[in-house]
Design a protein around this motif. Structure first.
Motif, mmCIF file in Angstrom:
data_model
loop_
_atom_site.group_PDB
_atom_site.id
_atom_site.type_symbol
_atom_site.label_atom_id
_atom_site.label_comp_id
_atom_site.label_asym_id
_atom_site.label_seq_id
_atom_site.Cartn_x
_atom_site.Cartn_y
_atom_site.Cartn_z
ATOM 1 N N GLN A 1 -10.738 8.861 22.277
ATOM 2 C CA GLN A 1 -11.336 8.794 20.938
ATOM 3 C C GLN A 1 -10.300 9.104 19.861
ATOM 4 O OE1 GLN A 1 -14.346 7.580 20.309
ATOM 5 N NE2 GLN A 1 -14.485 7.270 22.533
ATOM 6 N N SER A 2 -9.414 10.054 20.144
ATOM 7 C CA SER A 2 -8.348 10.376 19.191
ATOM 8 C C SER A 2 -7.399 9.196 19.028
ATOM 9 C CB SER A 2 -7.573 11.608 19.662
ATOM 10 O OG SER A 2 -8.382 12.761 19.627
ATOM 11 N N LEU A 3 -7.124 8.502 20.132
ATOM 12 C CA LEU A 3 -6.274 7.311 20.075
ATOM 13 C C LEU A 3 -6.878 6.268 19.151
ATOM 14 C CD1 LEU A 3 -3.942 5.475 21.233
ATOM 15 C CD2 LEU A 3 -5.613 4.739 22.936
ATOM 16 N N LEU A 4 -8.172 5.990 19.320
ATOM 17 C CA LEU A 4 -8.838 4.990 18.489
ATOM 18 C C LEU A 4 -8.794 5.374 17.014
ATOM 19 C CD1 LEU A 4 -11.971 4.269 20.725
ATOM 20 C CD2 LEU A 4 -10.126 2.666 20.216
ATOM 21 N N SER A 5 -9.104 6.629 16.726
ATOM 22 C CA SER A 5 -9.140 7.082 15.328
ATOM 23 C C SER A 5 -7.753 7.022 14.695
ATOM 24 C CB SER A 5 -9.688 8.511 15.253
ATOM 25 O OG SER A 5 -11.011 8.578 15.729
ATOM 26 N N LEU A 6 -6.739 7.486 15.435
ATOM 27 C CA LEU A 6 -5.376 7.522 14.890
ATOM 28 C C LEU A 6 -4.837 6.115 14.669
ATOM 29 C CD1 LEU A 6 -3.029 9.244 13.995
ATOM 30 C CD2 LEU A 6 -2.306 9.464 16.379
ATOM 31 N N CYS A 7 -5.092 5.220 15.610
ATOM 32 C CA CYS A 7 -4.622 3.838 15.462
ATOM 33 C C CYS A 7 -5.266 3.164 14.255
ATOM 34 C CB CYS A 7 -4.928 3.035 16.731
ATOM 35 S SG CYS A 7 -3.829 3.409 18.120
ATOM 36 N N LYS A 8 -6.574 3.341 14.099
ATOM 37 C CA LYS A 8 -7.277 2.745 12.959
ATOM 38 C C LYS A 8 -6.729 3.269 11.638
ATOM 39 C CE LYS A 8 -11.651 1.927 15.398
ATOM 40 N NZ LYS A 8 -13.078 2.334 15.512
ATOM 41 N N LEU A 9 -6.462 4.581 11.584
ATOM 42 C CA LEU A 9 -5.938 5.191 10.364
ATOM 43 C C LEU A 9 -4.559 4.624 10.030
ATOM 44 C CD1 LEU A 9 -6.038 7.294 8.093
ATOM 45 C CD2 LEU A 9 -5.088 8.951 9.713
#
Length: 204
Positions: free
Chosen positions: A18-26
């Motif tokens: 979930q952190s990967l998804l959020s960081l990539c989107k940001l």
């Protein structure tokens, strides 16, 4: 030219994904050229691609085992992972040479691939330490010293809590580990706005 970042991450049901998804989107929203290597195809890969991330499927295995399983099974799994990870490192090295990334970010302590290729290519290497491994998941490193040596190749090591930092801090150069707590995506938790009163007049 935009900064180019390559993420290497396991895919699981825990916070790292979930952190990967959020960081990539940001990062994509900030104009960063983001790529990600994932070990398996599926919904996470599709979500990353949909978010504007260049996604590469390169199978690799994590560097831990379950001590409750039979030791012969663990030995067999280790040999298979060793072959798969060696092939993965070669593919990652070729990808880094081709794409000229500015940063390689490895999203977990249990990922061995990527460290050596990034080091050979003289690319800045970030490592996220999110798990205790033994204490929280009941797993053990196949070769803790070898895994720690690969983590030590990192230019920057990020611990998600003080407890994680305390566990690993003595194994690496003083000051290399920094504590950065996980952020919270407010949009995932704020209640949706609803029009309770559809009419200007309420009949009682």
């Amino acid at each position: 030219n935009h900064m180019k970042v390559l993420f290497i991450s396991p895919i699981n049901k825990y916070g790292a994904t979930q952190s990967l998804l959020s960081l990539c989107k940001l990062l994509v929203s900030e104009g960063v050229d983001v790529s990600a290597i994932v070990p398996q195809k599926g919904s996470i890969q599709r979500n990353l691609t949909h978010s504007g991330v260049k996604c590469y499927w390169i199978p690799f295995g994590h560097n831990t085992y379950n001590p409750s399983k039979h030791f012969l099974l663990n030995i067999a799994l280790y040999m298979i992972k060793k072959i798969i990870n060696s092939m993965a490192d070669i593919r990652i090295w070729r990808l880094i040479k081709k794409e000229h990334y500015d940063i390689v970010h490895i999203n977990s302590a249990v990922v061995d691939v990527g460290s050596v290729p990034a080091h050979i290519c003289h690319v800045k290497l970030f490592r996220h330490l999110r798990e205790f491994v033994e204490e929280d998941f009941g797993r053990r490193f196949y070769h803790k010293e070898a895994s720690y040596r690969k983590i030590a190749l990192s230019d920057y090591i990020i611990a998600v809590s003080k407890a994680i930092c305390d566990k690993y801090n003595n194994n690496f150069d003083s000051g290399k580990i920094k504590i950065i707590y996980n952020g919270v995506d407010e949009s995932r938790y704020l209640p949706r706005r609803k029009n309770i009163l559809h009419n200007p007049c309420v009949k009682i």
